[in-house]
Design an enzyme around this catalytic site. Structure first.
Site, PDB file in Angstrom:
ATOM      1  N   ASP A   1      -1.227   4.810  -6.442  1.00 12.47           N
ATOM      2  CA  ASP A   1       0.205   4.593  -6.201  1.00 12.47           C
ATOM      3  C   ASP A   1       1.048   5.714  -6.786  1.00 12.47           C
ATOM      4  O   ASP A   1       2.151   5.977  -6.318  1.00 12.47           O
ATOM      5  CB  ASP A   1       0.641   3.243  -6.776  1.00 12.47           C
ATOM      6  CG  ASP A   1       0.138   2.129  -5.872  1.00 12.47           C
ATOM      7  OD1 ASP A   1      -1.034   1.735  -6.017  1.00 12.47           O
ATOM      8  OD2 ASP A   1       0.889   1.707  -4.979  1.00 12.47           O
TER       9      ASP A   1
ATOM     10  N   GLY B   1       0.859  -1.183   0.000  1.00 14.49           N
ATOM     11  CA  GLY B   1       0.000   0.000   0.000  1.00 14.49           C
ATOM     12  C   GLY B   1       0.894   1.231   0.000  1.00 14.49           C
ATOM     13  O   GLY B   1       1.831   1.316   0.809  1.00 14.49           O
ATOM     14  N   ALA B   2       0.606   2.163  -0.912  1.00  8.87           N
ATOM     15  CA  ALA B   2       1.568   3.245  -1.177  1.00  8.87           C
ATOM     16  C   ALA B   2       2.033   4.008   0.078  1.00  8.87           C
ATOM     17  O   ALA B   2       3.244   4.104   0.323  1.00  8.87           O
ATOM     18  CB  ALA B   2       0.975   4.189  -2.228  1.00  8.87           C
TER      19      ALA B   2
ATOM     20  N   ARG C   1      10.382  -1.511  -4.834  1.00 13.93           N
ATOM     21  CA  ARG C   1       9.171  -1.526  -5.678  1.00 13.93           C
ATOM     22  C   ARG C   1       9.165  -0.238  -6.511  1.00 13.93           C
ATOM     23  O   ARG C   1       9.458   0.835  -5.993  1.00 13.93           O
ATOM     24  CB  ARG C   1       7.895  -1.619  -4.824  1.00 13.93           C
ATOM     25  CG  ARG C   1       7.730  -3.021  -4.200  1.00 13.93           C
ATOM     26  CD  ARG C   1       6.327  -3.239  -3.678  1.00 13.93           C
ATOM     27  NE  ARG C   1       5.377  -3.531  -4.744  1.00 13.93           N
ATOM     28  CZ  ARG C   1       4.056  -3.604  -4.550  1.00 13.93           C
ATOM     29  NH1 ARG C   1       3.553  -3.413  -3.348  1.00 13.93           N
ATOM     30  NH2 ARG C   1       3.247  -3.878  -5.559  1.00 13.93           N
TER      31      ARG C   1
ATOM     32  N   LYS D   1      -3.807  -0.274  -8.305  1.00 11.13           N
ATOM     33  CA  LYS D   1      -3.852  -1.728  -8.460  1.00 11.13           C
ATOM     34  C   LYS D   1      -4.543  -2.143  -9.757  1.00 11.13           C
ATOM     35  O   LYS D   1      -5.578  -1.591 -10.118  1.00 11.13           O
ATOM     36  CB  LYS D   1      -4.583  -2.325  -7.250  1.00 11.13           C
ATOM     37  CG  LYS D   1      -4.718  -3.831  -7.205  1.00 11.13           C
ATOM     38  CD  LYS D   1      -3.417  -4.581  -7.400  1.00 11.13           C
ATOM     39  CE  LYS D   1      -2.310  -4.134  -6.474  1.00 11.13           C
ATOM     40  NZ  LYS D   1      -0.958  -4.621  -6.860  1.00 11.13           N
TER      41      LYS D   1
HETATM   42  O1  MRU Z   1       0.551  -3.954  -4.665  1.00  9.15           O
HETATM   43  P1  MRU Z   1      -0.035  -3.220  -3.513  1.00  9.15           P
HETATM   44  O2  MRU Z   1      -0.898  -4.067  -2.637  1.00  9.15           O
HETATM   45  O3  MRU Z   1       1.007  -2.429  -2.730  1.00  9.15           O
HETATM   46  O4  MRU Z   1      -0.996  -2.168  -4.196  1.00  9.15           O
HETATM   47  C1  MRU Z   1      -1.715  -1.285  -3.408  1.00  9.15           C
HETATM   48  C2  MRU Z   1      -2.637  -0.429  -4.156  1.00  9.15           C
HETATM   49  O5  MRU Z   1      -2.708  -0.446  -5.355  1.00  9.15           O
HETATM   50  C3  MRU Z   1      -3.408   0.547  -3.344  1.00  9.15           C
HETATM   51  O6  MRU Z   1      -4.654   0.764  -3.905  1.00  9.15           O
HETATM   52  C4  MRU Z   1      -2.635   1.864  -3.347  1.00  9.15           C
HETATM   53  O7  MRU Z   1      -1.324   1.646  -2.918  1.00  9.15           O
HETATM   54  C5  MRU Z   1      -3.253   2.864  -2.503  1.00  9.15           C
HETATM   55  S1  MRU Z   1      -3.017   2.507  -0.795  1.00  9.15           S
HETATM   56  C6  MRU Z   1      -3.752   3.736   0.032  1.00  9.15           C
END
Ligand code: MRU
Length: 353
Positions: free
Chosen positions: A245, A46-47, A87, A256
Site C-alpha cells: 500500500d 486494493g491500492a 483512506r 495488509k
Molecule cells: O484494505 P485493503 O483490502 O484495501 O488492503 C489491500 C492490501 O493490503 C493489498 O495487499 C495492497 O493494497 C496491494 S493491492 C495490489
C-alpha cells in the site's frame, strides 16, 4: 475477465467486493459521495484500484458541479480534500488525486469547464489503463527474478507460493501485482500450488484471492493467517509474494495486517519474500516506514464476523488495517520498471529519475 471497476457515460460501476464470493453485485453511481463511501467501506479496495477509483470519483464530483467558473476552484479543492480523506495508507489514492489536480492547475485558466471535465475524465482513464499495463510488466519482471532466485528448486520441481490479502484484478484493474506474478509464473509452469492466507478480519485472501484463483483454475489452498510458519517449517512454501500500500525510500513496506509476520517467518526459514507493486505505490518522500500513516478501522470489524457478533460488544479492540515490513526482510521489490534488489535507497530512487 473480472470487471472490478469501469467508467462509462458519466457512470462509475464497481463490483461490491464486500459480498464476494457469495454474491456478485455490480453497483452504478453518478454521485461522488457514494463512490467515496465505496472506498471507505472497502466495497472497492486494493491500492491500485483505490487510486483508479479515486480518479473516477473526482470525475463524478466535477461532473456534478453546476455553478459558474469562478466558483469552481473552491469546489474542486473541497472535492480533492474529501476524496483524500477516504483512506489514509494506500499512497496510490494521493498519487491519483495529485494527477487530477495537475490537470486542473495546467488547464483551468484556458479551458471552459466542459473542456476541463473532459480532460479530467481522460486523465482518470489513463490512471486506470496505466495500472493495467503496469501489472503485465510487474509480472514479467517478477517471473524473471523468480527464475533466478529459485533456479535450484526449479531443476527438480515446481514452486509453492504464499500470498496475503488480495492483489489480483479485484485490487488492481489488470492481472494484479503479486497475483499477476503468480498468474504468469503458473502459465509458465513454475507454480505447483498457491497458499492464500485468510487476511483477518475482512478475509480478502480467503474470499477474494481464492475466488480469483478458482476463476483461473490455478491450484490453491487457503490457510489461517497464523499457519504460514508451520507450512514453511514443513517445506510447503518456497517463496512469498505480496502487494503493498505504500513503500518508503528505504524499502519499508506497508501492506495488509499480517504481512510482517509472514515476512519474519520467511526470513527465519531462509525463503525469499517479495513485494510486487507499481511505482505509484512508492512514496519516495518518506524515508522510512515509521512515517506511514496506518489506518485503524472500527472495532466491530473484529468483534463481529460479517454481521454476527462473536465477542462481547464491549471488548476493547486494536484494529490496525496494515503493518510495515522492514525492507531488510524483503528479497526484492518488483515494479513495472524493474525488480529492485539489494540497496533500496539507491534502487528505488533510480526508478524516479
Ligand atoms: O484494505 P485493503 O483490502 O484495501 O488492503 C489491500 C492490501 O493490503 C493489498 O495487499 C495492497 O493494497 C496491494 S493491492 C495490489
Amino acid at each position: 475477465m473480472i470487471d472490478a471497476i469501469s467508467f462509462r457515460n458519466g457512470t462509475f460501476r464497481y463490483l461490491d467486493q464486500r459480498y464476494l464470493p457469495l454474491q456478485e453485485l455490480h453497483v452504478e453511481t453518478r454521485d461522488h459521495r457514494e463512490a467515496i463511501e465505496a472506498i471507505k467501506t472497502l466495497a472497492v479496495r486494493g491500492a491500485p484500484l483505490i487510486g483508479a477509483s479515486a480518479g473516477y470519483t473526482v470525475v463524478l464530483g466535477v461532473n456534478e458541479y453546476q455553478g459558474d467558473k469562478a466558483g469552481f476552484p473552491a469546489y474542486f479543492r473541497q472535492l480533492i480534500e474529501d476524496v483524500n480523506a477516504s483512506r489514509p495508507t494506500a499512497v496510490n489514492l494521493f498519487f491519483a488525486t495529485k494527477k487530477m489536480e495537475a490537470v486542473y492547475e495546467a488547464n483551468y485558466d484556458a479551458d471552459s469547464l466542459e473542456a476541463l471535465k473532459a480532460r479530467m475524465e481522460a486523465e482518470a482513464h489513463k490512471i486506470y489503463n496505466d495500472e493495467v499495463e503496469n501489472c503485465d510488466r510487474i509480472a514479467r519482471h517478477g517471473v524473471e527474478q523468480l527464475k533466478q532466485d529459485c533456479a535450484g528448486i526449479l531443476k527438480t520441481r515446481k514452486l509453492n507460493v504464499l500470498t496475503h490479502c488480495n492483489t489480483g484484478t479485484l485490487a488492481c484493474c489488470g492481472i494484479g501485482t503479486a497475483l499477476g506474478v503468480i498468474r504468469l509464473a503458473y502459465e509458465e509452469g513454475l507454480i505447483e500450488r498457491v497458499i492464500t492466507s485468510e487476511s483477518r478480519p475482512l478475509l480478502q485472501g480467503l474470499r477474494l484471492t481464492a475466488w480469483e484463483l478458482e476463476h483461473d483454475g490455478i491450484p490453491f489452498a487457503s490457510i489461517s493467517d497464523s499457519s504460514s510458519a508451520i507450512l514453511m517449517q514443513r517445506g510447503m512454501i518456497d517463496f512469498a509474494v505480496t502487494g503493498a500500500d505504500r513503500i518508503t525510500a528505504n524499502g519499508d513496506t506497508a501492506n495488509k495486517i499480517g504481512t510482517f509476520a509472514h515476512a519474519i517467518s520467511a526470513k527465519y526459514h531462509n525463503l525469499p519474500f517479495y513485494i510486487a507493486a507499481p511505482v505509484s505505490t512508492i512514496d519516495i518522500t518518506m524515508k522510512e516506514g515509521t512515517e506511514i500513516p496506518i489506518e485503524e478501522r472500527n472495532a466491530d470489524e473484529l468483534r463481529k464476523i460479517f454481521g454476527t457478533q462473536v465477542a462481547m460488544p464491549t471488548t476493547p479492540v486494536v484494529n490496525y488495517a496494515f503493518d510495515v515490513t522492514p525492507g531488510t526482510l524483503i528479497r526484492g521489490i518488483i515494479t513495472e520498471k524493474k525488480a529492485v534488489v539489494g540497496n533500496y535507497e539507491t534502487g528505488l530512487r533510480e526508478l524516479f529519475s
